[in-house]
Each structure stands twice: as structure tokens, then as C-alpha cells.
Motif scaffolding. Sequence first.
Motif, short mmCIF file in Angstrom:
data_model
loop_
_atom_site.label_atom_id
_atom_site.label_comp_id
_atom_site.label_asym_id
_atom_site.label_seq_id
_atom_site.Cartn_x
_atom_site.Cartn_y
_atom_site.Cartn_z
N GLY A 144 66.96 72.27 76.70
CA GLY A 144 66.95 71.25 77.27
C GLY A 144 65.58 71.93 78.38
N ASP A 145 64.38 72.33 77.92
CA ASP A 145 63.94 72.35 79.46
C ASP A 145 63.00 72.57 78.42
N MET A 146 62.35 71.86 77.56
CA MET A 146 60.92 72.32 76.78
C MET A 146 60.17 73.24 76.57
N SER A 147 61.11 74.43 76.74
CA SER A 147 60.43 75.50 76.04
C SER A 147 60.44 76.28 74.97
N GLY A 148 59.62 76.91 74.40
CA GLY A 148 59.20 77.40 73.10
C GLY A 148 61.17 77.60 72.41
N THR A 149 61.59 78.17 72.84
CA THR A 149 63.43 78.42 72.32
C THR A 149 63.80 76.56 72.43
N HIS A 150 63.80 75.79 73.24
CA HIS A 150 63.68 74.64 72.74
C HIS A 150 63.22 73.70 71.83
N SER A 151 61.83 74.48 71.65
CA SER A 151 61.24 73.20 70.46
C SER A 151 61.44 73.80 69.55
N LYS A 152 61.78 75.26 69.18
CA LYS A 152 62.21 75.75 68.12
C LYS A 152 63.37 75.18 67.22
N GLU A 153 64.36 74.59 68.75
CA GLU A 153 66.07 74.53 68.62
C GLU A 153 65.52 72.89 67.55
N GLY A 154 64.57 72.15 68.14
CA GLY A 154 64.86 70.69 67.87
C GLY A 154 63.78 70.87 66.29
N ALA A 155 63.35 71.95 66.18
CA ALA A 155 62.22 71.95 64.44
C ALA A 155 63.34 71.76 63.71
N LEU A 156 64.72 73.80 64.71
CA LEU A 156 66.26 73.51 63.19
C LEU A 156 66.65 72.57 63.42
N TRP A 157 66.87 71.61 64.28
CA TRP A 157 68.49 69.75 63.54
C TRP A 157 67.53 69.35 63.07
N HIS A 158 66.46 69.13 63.13
CA HIS A 158 65.11 68.36 62.13
C HIS A 158 65.52 68.80 60.42
N ALA A 159 65.03 70.12 60.59
CA ALA A 159 65.57 70.76 59.40
C ALA A 159 67.10 70.41 58.64
N ALA A 160 68.02 70.34 59.93
CA ALA A 160 69.42 70.58 59.44
C ALA A 160 70.22 68.65 59.28
N SER A 161 68.52 67.29 59.46
CA SER A 161 68.42 66.48 59.47
C SER A 161 70.24 65.79 60.07
#
Lengths: 274, 235, 243
Positions: A144-161
Amino acid sequence: MKQLRAKYASVLIVFTCTVMSAALADQRIVVQSTTSTKNSGLYHYILPLVKRDTGVTVHVVAVGTGAAIKNAMNCDGDVLLVHSRKREDKFVAEGYAKQRHDIMYNDYVIVGPQSDPAGIADLRNAATAFNKIAATKSTFVSRGDMSGTHSKEGALWHAASVLPDTSSAKWYRQTGSGMGATLNIAAGMAGYTLTDRATWTSFGNKADLDILVEGDKNLFNPYGVMLVSKDKCPTVNTKSGQAFIDWLLSDTGQTAISAFRVDDKQLFFAHAQQ
Amino acid sequence: MDFYCESLYQAFSLIISADAELAEVFWLSVKVSLTALLIACALGLPLGAFLAVHRFSGRGMLIGFINTLMGMPPVVIGLIVYLHLSRSGPLGWMGLLYTPTAMIIAQVILITPIIAALSCQIVEDLHEDYRDLFASLCVPSHVAILSYIYDARYSLLTVVLAGFGRAVSEVGAVIVVGGNIDHLTRVMTTTIALETSKGELEMALALGLILMVKALFINACGQRIKTTAQAKAYV
Amino acid sequence: MSDIAAQRLVPIDVDGLCVTAHNRLLLAELNCRIGAEGITVLMGPNGAGKSLFLRCLHGLIPPQSGRIEFAGCQLDQSIIKRQSFIFQAPTVLRRTVYENLAFVARLRPEISADETDRLLTEMRLNHLTKQPARLLSGGEKQRLAMARALLTAPNLLLMDETTANLDPASVQIIEASLRTAAANGLKIIIVTHNIGQARRLAHDVLFLNAGQLTEHTPAELFFTNPRSAAASAYMRGELTTTG
């Protein structure tokens, strides 16, 4: 003859000293970096080699990728070394750097409690794993800090719908902290989290967390390095910054990155496209 | 409990082995905080004494402002200093960000209000006692302020120690403006933060214990001086 | 010494002096002339305004109205500097006895080190010079205050119940010193409740009651035949309340 040689030597010494002290002054650079590279001990391993080969002293400021980019945009760094491809490209597109170089990669892994309430162990697909975590409402700890890991996580949630938001606050916890702090919290709450392998391997407080999902090509984690542009930031030490980047991309640098090990495990894989 | 034993063991082995890196971090901590303390005292003590002695319009507001600053979270102070010292900030041309100087600046801003507010309180008490005498002797204002600081020096020592304690134990501000750079701006507290984020909790606690021992030692010295002074009725 | 410094601060002319606080009139229209000779004693019951009047003379309290003139000059900083004031509660700095005097000496460069030593001896404090002043007895503290007051070689000495609560020895030392100083031409005004002390020292007496000057008479007259009823009641120990 002897006298002349002594004279020559003394002149040479004075000259060398002058050059060296002048060079010392602008052989220092600040690298705005992601935390994973620092916490894993990579810099500790390679910086003495950088100093030996190029004479450049590197000062590393390790913050999340978001903060690192922001600091670099404020001209508070000479080199940027992060892992969030999209934002790196934006950084280059906006003219803050002329070019982005691949230097290495590692991968993300999903870690979680050995009891594995969501039953994701040994899944090959990260998105499916995320889906199961959401479906079972198992605790997930996010950077939750706009880090690289966080944005990767966001992409994965997106992929998981799945779109974790305030309504999912009961099981979706945002720490707003670095990877290490987030891992400490995940260990304390027996929750799942996404982490880069380097930080995980060298992390000392694993408690009963374990790697549950790995190997998905979506978990690929490339690191990029950029020299901050002199056009945007006139104070940038281009010479030493470029020397540092050149070293990272050179055979010596790439070998050194691959040679860095923690607990006999390789954490970063050299990946320069020469 | 094993946790404490392990940390204690690590702390002892670090100290006994005279770990070079620990020594560097330790002395930088002391150097930065002592320098900040010195500057903060030079500013805060006269300011506190001045506020105790003089009545002027806006005094209440100034005291309120100082009290507010006293409650300011260090990380906010760090942020403000960062925004000023950043290359894109108004003082960016000085190139001070990520240097020990930046850390000193942040700590000065952090502890000057504490020293001013607490010393104001102490000097006010003394002022009650001395006021008529100083008026009668026509003591000039600056001499009066210096005399208050001098005569209250043993009480003010507690204030100075409190300031030092705050400076040396603070992490929020120095990590933002210093950047926790190895061999340059890494101090005790930022190392503890780093070790914690690396999950090396025993190591972090070991460093914390060393920091505690340091605080204990400094306070013992202060207490010692104060007791001696009390015996001589200088307080 | 300049001409001004050599000038005396007497006579003191007080004209229509009024002091109020919280809507109470504490000093009401005080008029008097204090002459050059000897020691003037201010007497009166508690709350009569004696200390207040003394403080007005030293500029510690600004009057609401009225004038005070010292030998024709308005009260200002230079006149305050030529006065010394000894407070009822002895105020000493948190330093040694010697440092208490040295502090004053540093303020006034004209003071010589010899004078400091002479006064320490006169006040019988010379064996205590290195003692912290706060550890002195009440009498010793007040003697230190006396030494400090005389150190600046004032033209006017104001004392506010200085010897109340002191042992006879300290009272004697201070009184002896006052008599010597007065004989050498120093104008002294003291507030005291001690009728014996007033008899021993007074050249003239100002009697205040309830913020008003009820009489100002030479000492011998005051003690034998006070003009005001209030003064005679006070000396018989019958005047206790003030208005």
C-alpha cells in the motif's frame, strides 16, 4: 640523473594528489533505489567493487519505488534503480532520463502461513491464487505504498478480477510500509503477502510463513537503472553516474550481481541487454 | 524471554568485539545529536529566558507556537526540512540533502522548541525571585538573561538532557533527510529501523539496548551533577 | 565623578502621589518633603502603604498620578542607579557570597575590589566569601544585601523592614553601619515596625495610615508627643486595622 628522477617523482606525486582530490569531490553519487536491493544486502556486496573499479562512491537512499522516483524528479539523486516498468517508462517519457537499462531480474513470490487457509500452495498461477485468497477472505497484507511491489500486486488483483477496496478491509490490510515492515506484519497476522524473492530470502523474521506460489511468468520482476537527465536536473553528476551504470552493465558487474548469494541462494539474475 | 537473552547476547558481543561499523554508527549518532544540541541550546535557552522575562504583545502566541512545534511529529519536521533542502526546494542549491548537516538541521528544529519551552518555565520561577533585585540594580536585559541561564544552569541541565534524549532517539526526521546512507548518514536509530525492516529483530533490539545504556549513562551523569548542585544550594 | 553623580538626591519632593490597584486607592494624594538630614523612618500599621511608597521612590511601581522629584529632578534610570534598595525578604543570587558582590561590581565598573573586601569585613562576612549565598542564615543574607546596597556608593538608601526577623547581633551590625553611613552624608529612608529601632535611628518620622500621610514630624517630637491619634494608638499597640 638521480636528482632529476626525484624531482620528476615529486611532481608526479603532487600532480596525482591534486587530480585525486579534485576527482574525489565529484566522484560521489546518490542512487535513489528500491528497498529490496538494499535490504537483501546486494549493495553491501557490490559497492566496494564499484569503488575499486571506477573510484565512484555510491550513496544509496533506499525507499519504495514510488518515493524513489519522486525524489529523483526532485533532483535529489543522480541515478534511479527501481522495479516498476510502467513508471520507469513514464519517467523516461517525461524526459527525466534519456534511457532505461535492464540490469537484472528476480521474481516475486506469494508467501503465507503454512496452514494455508486459502489452499493456494503449489498453484502455478498467481492470479488464481489471489482469487482464492479473496474468495476465502483470508488475510492479505499489502504494501500500500506505491512501491514497485505494490503496483505488481495491483496488476495481479486486476488479472484475478478482484478489486480489493474499503469493503474488503476486513481481510485486505494495507501497511503503507516497506517490504520488511510488511513481512513483519504478515508474520504477526499469519497473512498472505506478495514479496520479491531477494527480500524474502534474506529476511530474518519468517515466523511460520513460507513460499506458497512461485514460478508464474507473471511474477517476473525486472530491475531497471536510469541516469537522471542533466536537462531536468543540472546538478546531476553525469560522469560518475554513467560510470556506475556502465559498471553494472559490464561483464564484471553482471558477474558480480549473479555471484551475490544469501544462504547459498542466488537472489538476482544478471539481465543486461548489451 | 529467549528473545531478550538472544538480543542481550548480541548486544554484548557487538560491544566486546568493538564492531567497527557499530562504532561508526554510534559516533555519528553522538556527533549529529551533540552538534544539534549545542545549536539548539544556543538558540533555545536565550529564547526561553527572554520569553520568561519579557512581557510583550504576541508573547502568548509565540509561546503557543513553540508548544505546537514541541508536539510536532519528527517525521513532519523531516518532511519540511526535506522539501526545503531538496534540489528542487528553495535551499536545494546548498546541496545539503542526505548529509549529516541535514540531519543536524532537522534535529535542531526538533529540539529547540523543547529547550525553549522548558527553560522558559524554569527561568520564570527564578525570575519571580530575582525580578525586583534586577530592576533595582538596573541590570541590562541581556545581562539579566545570561544571569538567569547561568544561575539556573543545574536545573537547565535536565532540559538539555531531555533535548539530547529526544535528538538521539528520534528516527522519523533523520531517515527522511539523511536517507540512512551507509557510512554517511546511518545513525543508531536508522540502523534499528533498517534491521527491523530486514526482519533481524534480535539485532535491532540489541542496538536498542546499546542506545538505552547510552541514555542511562548520560542521565546518570546529569543526575550526579544535579545532586552535587543541590547539596550546594545552587538550585 | 561627574557633577551629576556628585549631586545629592535630596530634598525629595512628593506631590499628590496616588497609587491604585484593583480599584482600591492604596496611596491617596501623598504630599511631603523629605529633607537631607539623617535617617527618615516610615512607620504605620500593615497595609498602610509604606512599602508601596518606598517602591514608588525607587521606580519599582509607577504611580497613577503625582510627581516625585529628587533635588528638583524627575525620577529616571540615572537616579535609580544612584539609589540602593534592600528588600524585606533577602534576595541573593544562587552564587557564592563573593560572586554576589562581584556581580554588582561587574555592572558598575567604577567599583573597586578594595571596596568589596571592605564591605565584606564591615558586614562580618569575610569568613563566608566562598559559601553559597543561599546557605547563609537570614541575618547573614540580609548583611550580604546590605553590603551589596552600599557597594554602589548610593546617594539614597531605601530599606524595607530589612531587620525584621533578624537576631540582635545582625541588627546591631546593620544599625552601626547605617549610623556611620548617615554620618558620612548618606540619606537613608527605612520602613520599620520596631519602635526601639526607630527611636535609635530616626531623625524624622513619616507616619502612614490607610494610604494617607497622617503626620511627618521630627523624631523626638513623634515619640514623646505624636500629633495624630492614629500614631499614638499605633505606638500603644492599639492600632491594628487599616481602612
